[in-house]
Scaffold this active site. Structure first.
Site, PDB file in Angstrom:
ATOM      1  N   PRO A   5       0.802  -1.225   0.000  1.00 28.31           N
ATOM      2  CA  PRO A   5       0.000   0.000   0.000  1.00 28.31           C
ATOM      3  C   PRO A   5       0.839   1.281   0.000  1.00 28.31           C
ATOM      4  CG  PRO A   5      -0.453  -1.344   1.969  1.00 28.31           C
ATOM      5  CD  PRO A   5       0.462  -2.126   1.099  1.00 28.31           C
ATOM      6  N   GLU A  60       1.321  -8.156   7.221  1.00 26.34           N
ATOM      7  CA  GLU A  60       1.590  -6.720   7.291  1.00 26.34           C
ATOM      8  C   GLU A  60       2.580  -6.259   6.225  1.00 26.34           C
ATOM      9  OE1 GLU A  60      -0.268  -4.672   9.328  1.00 26.34           O
ATOM     10  OE2 GLU A  60      -1.323  -6.567   9.658  1.00 26.34           O
ATOM     11  N   ARG A 105      -4.433  -5.789 -21.711  1.00 29.72           N
ATOM     12  CA  ARG A 105      -5.278  -5.229 -22.766  1.00 29.72           C
ATOM     13  C   ARG A 105      -4.560  -4.210 -23.638  1.00 29.72           C
ATOM     14  NH1 ARG A 105      -7.672  -0.746 -21.698  1.00 29.72           N
ATOM     15  NH2 ARG A 105      -9.625  -1.114 -22.788  1.00 29.72           N
ATOM     16  N   ASP A 118      -9.252   5.014 -24.803  1.00 29.19           N
ATOM     17  CA  ASP A 118      -9.697   4.840 -23.429  1.00 29.19           C
ATOM     18  C   ASP A 118      -9.518   6.091 -22.595  1.00 29.19           C
ATOM     19  OD1 ASP A 118     -10.463   2.187 -23.453  1.00 29.19           O
ATOM     20  OD2 ASP A 118      -8.444   1.458 -23.021  1.00 29.19           O
TER      21      ASP A 118
HETATM   22 CL1  6GU Z   1      -0.594  -3.329  -3.670  1.00 29.39          CL
HETATM   23  N1  6GU Z   1      -1.451  -4.116  -1.321  1.00 29.39           N
HETATM   24  C1  6GU Z   1      -2.222  -3.996  -0.240  1.00 29.39           C
HETATM   25  N2  6GU Z   1      -2.119  -4.902   0.737  1.00 29.39           N
HETATM   26  N3  6GU Z   1      -3.084  -3.017  -0.068  1.00 29.39           N
HETATM   27  C2  6GU Z   1      -3.173  -2.132  -1.051  1.00 29.39           C
HETATM   28  C3  6GU Z   1      -2.409  -2.195  -2.213  1.00 29.39           C
HETATM   29  C4  6GU Z   1      -1.540  -3.217  -2.310  1.00 29.39           C
HETATM   30  N4  6GU Z   1      -2.729  -1.156  -2.996  1.00 29.39           N
HETATM   31  C5  6GU Z   1      -3.655  -0.493  -2.352  1.00 29.39           C
HETATM   32  N5  6GU Z   1      -3.920  -1.062  -1.174  1.00 29.39           N
END
Ligand code: 6GU
Length: 236
Positions: free
Chosen positions: A89, A116, A154, A169
């Site tokens: 994330p 985690e 795609r 797109d």
């Molecule tokens: Cl790549 N992994 C996780 N665990 N949460 C996320 C993410 C990735 N991208 C947004 N939230």
């Protein structure tokens, strides 16, 4: 293009990879996708892949050993090491420009985190790029990997029926506009009519109208104004 997907949950990908667009692309040999179970590279009788973070804190981290071993294993299967991506994330936010960049590579190695996240030494050891698909937390990188595979595949030559559709797109092209409204039959639906210009046959006028609508839609989105007609009954 070749894509290796490294995960603790390879079963999550089976339906996805067999789906219409990707299944056909794989059968045509336009993209080769392989799944690798990170647990196959765990050691010891318990095949442990996660452990508690040094310094304390909640949850578990993926141990660096099995992750790096699985990456090195797939890298050893071809001359080209490939571009390694860790899904996390906190990584670089995915957008269409990044998707286009990834679609231009010969080989991608996608590594899905769970728990985690990854031990920081994984990215350092293998020289990986960290990618996030948005500012919210998923329980693992698998869904993010599917997002990347779908968006990248795609764009590969021959995957879509007509290359023009990818070029037109939303978020594509120099100005990165979102697409404006589109209509199909019938001409009238529940009292709502298709804009006259689209029925005119005048391609220059249609092009101009579409561009104007795309600019308006892009502006609306940037200022987070709800799409007309999309407000909820409970809204004031
Ligand atoms: Cl790549 N992994 C996780 N665990 N949460 C996320 C993410 C990735 N991208 C947004 N939230």
């Amino acid at each position: 293009m070749r894509i290796d997907i490294l995960t603790l949950f390879p079963d999550m990908f089976t339906g996805f990879l067999e789906g219409s667009l990707l299944g056909a692309a794989r059968e045509k040999g336009l993209v080769e996708i392989r799944l690798v179970d990170i647990r196959d590279f765990a050691e010891g009788p318990h095949r442990q892949v996660d452990d508690r973070p040094f310094g304390g804190g909640p949850g578990m981290l993926l141990m660096p050993g099995p992750v790096v071993s699985s990456i090195e294993h797939v890298q050893g299967e071809a001359q080209q090491a490939g571009h390694v991506i860790l899904f996390t994330p906190g990584g670089r936010r995915l957008d269409q420009a990044l998707v286009e960049e990834l679609a231009g590579r010969e080989r991608l190695v996608l590594v899905c985190g769970r728990y985690e996240g990854f031990d920081a030494r994984v990215a350092e050891t293998v020289g990986a790029e960290e990618i996030s698909i948005g500012d919210y937390v998923l329980s693992g990188g698998e869904v993010a990997a599917m997002v990347v595979v779908d968006a990248v595949a795609r764009l590969l030559p021959g995957v879509l029926g007509h290359e023009e559709s990818a070029r037109q797109d939303s978020f594509s092209g120099r100005d990165r506009l979102v697409e404006g409204p589109q209509y199909t039959r019938p001409r009238e639906f529940r009292g709502l009519h298709v804009p006259e210009v689209l029925l005119s046959g005048d391609h220059r006028r249609i092009e101009a109208w579409r561009h104007e609508q795309a600019v308006a839609a892009t502006r609306r989105r940037a200022t987070a104004t709800p799409t007309p007609g999309m407000s909820r009954r409970s809204d004031p």
